[in-house]
Write a protein that holds these residues in place. Structure first.
Motif, PDB file in Angstrom:
ATOM      1  N   GLY A 179      11.523   2.333   2.488  1.00 46.48           N
ATOM      2  CA  GLY A 179      11.779   1.148   1.691  1.00 46.48           C
ATOM      3  C   GLY A 179      13.065   1.352   0.902  1.00 46.48           C
ATOM      4  N   THR A 180      13.642   0.240   0.435  1.00 44.24           N
ATOM      5  CA  THR A 180      14.885   0.337  -0.323  1.00 44.24           C
ATOM      6  C   THR A 180      14.833  -0.466  -1.611  1.00 44.24           C
TER       7      THR A 180
ATOM      8  N   GLN B  68      12.648  -3.764  -1.082  1.00 47.65           N
ATOM      9  CA  GLN B  68      12.293  -4.150   0.283  1.00 47.65           C
ATOM     10  C   GLN B  68      11.401  -3.063   0.851  1.00 47.65           C
ATOM     11  N   PRO B  69      10.102  -3.328   0.946  1.00 49.29           N
ATOM     12  CA  PRO B  69       9.175  -2.311   1.432  1.00 49.29           C
ATOM     13  C   PRO B  69       9.392  -1.965   2.913  1.00 49.29           C
TER      14      PRO B  69
ATOM     15  N   THR C 166       0.840  -1.193   0.000  1.00 46.43           N
ATOM     16  CA  THR C 166       0.000   0.000   0.000  1.00 46.43           C
ATOM     17  C   THR C 166       0.877   1.246   0.000  1.00 46.43           C
ATOM     18  N   GLY C 167       0.270   2.364  -0.277  1.00 45.53           N
ATOM     19  CA  GLY C 167       0.940   3.650  -0.167  1.00 45.53           C
ATOM     20  C   GLY C 167       2.210   3.744  -0.974  1.00 45.53           C
ATOM     21  N   LEU C 168       3.210   4.410  -0.389  1.00 44.26           N
ATOM     22  CA  LEU C 168       4.482   4.630  -1.069  1.00 44.26           C
ATOM     23  C   LEU C 168       5.174   3.313  -1.411  1.00 44.26           C
ATOM     24  N   ASP C 169       5.064   2.313  -0.547  1.00 47.09           N
ATOM     25  CA  ASP C 169       5.663   1.008  -0.846  1.00 47.09           C
ATOM     26  C   ASP C 169       5.145   0.481  -2.183  1.00 47.09           C
ATOM     27  N   GLN C 170       3.849   0.539  -2.394  1.00 47.78           N
ATOM     28  CA  GLN C 170       3.280   0.051  -3.645  1.00 47.78           C
ATOM     29  C   GLN C 170       3.703   0.930  -4.816  1.00 47.78           C
TER      30      GLN C 170
END
Length: 145
Positions: free
Chosen positions: A105-106, A95-96, A52-56
């Motif tokens: 995340g990286t 890697q969220p 979700t969010g920035l990770d997605q």
């Protein structure tokens, strides 16, 4: 020991990631060629969809960049992370932050990426915002990898 560190020295999140990696390996056991690639592609897309969010957003951006700049890299998962491999070896993965409850995340590059630059170079990049500059930098790194 932190409150979620077990006697083995691993956190609950780390142990879950190890179980997830074992499940990934089992899920493609016996599959070869196109069937294995299709299963790994589905797992990568599912891993991105679960974010979700920035990770997605970052995972989707990396997926798009790899598709456009390095279509020879095969999508898969790596400890549950969206990843891209050459000849079965992970080259780049996301890697969220949500996976280990970290601040960011990286996007990370493994050894087969060969992004060597002198006696020392970065292999992991924190992404806290998607900008044109971030897009351009990731594209350059993926092309090099």
């Amino acid at each position: 020991m932190s409150e979620n560190t077990t006697k083995s020295g691993f956190t609950d999140e780390e142990r879950a990631a190890m179980r997830q990696r074992a499940d990934e390996i089992r899920s493609t056991k016996g599959l070869k060629g196109a069937a294995k690639l299709a299963k790994e592609f589905e797992a990568c897309v599912a891993a991105i969809d679960a974010l979700t969010g920035l990770d997605q957003q970052v995972a989707l951006l990396l997926h798009k960049i790899v598709s456009e700049e390095a279509p020879g890299l095969a999508p898969k998962t790596f400890y549950g992370f969206p990843a891209y491999a050459r000849d079965g070896k992970v080259v780049v993965f996301y890697q969220p932050a949500s996976k280990f409850k970290t601040r960011y995340g990286t996007v990370s590059f493994d050894d087969p990426a060969n992004i060597d630059d002198g006696p020392m170079w970065p292999v992991s990049y924190a992404v806290v915002e998607i900008t044109d500059a971030v897009d351009a930098a990731l594209r350059d790194l993926v092309r090099r990898a």
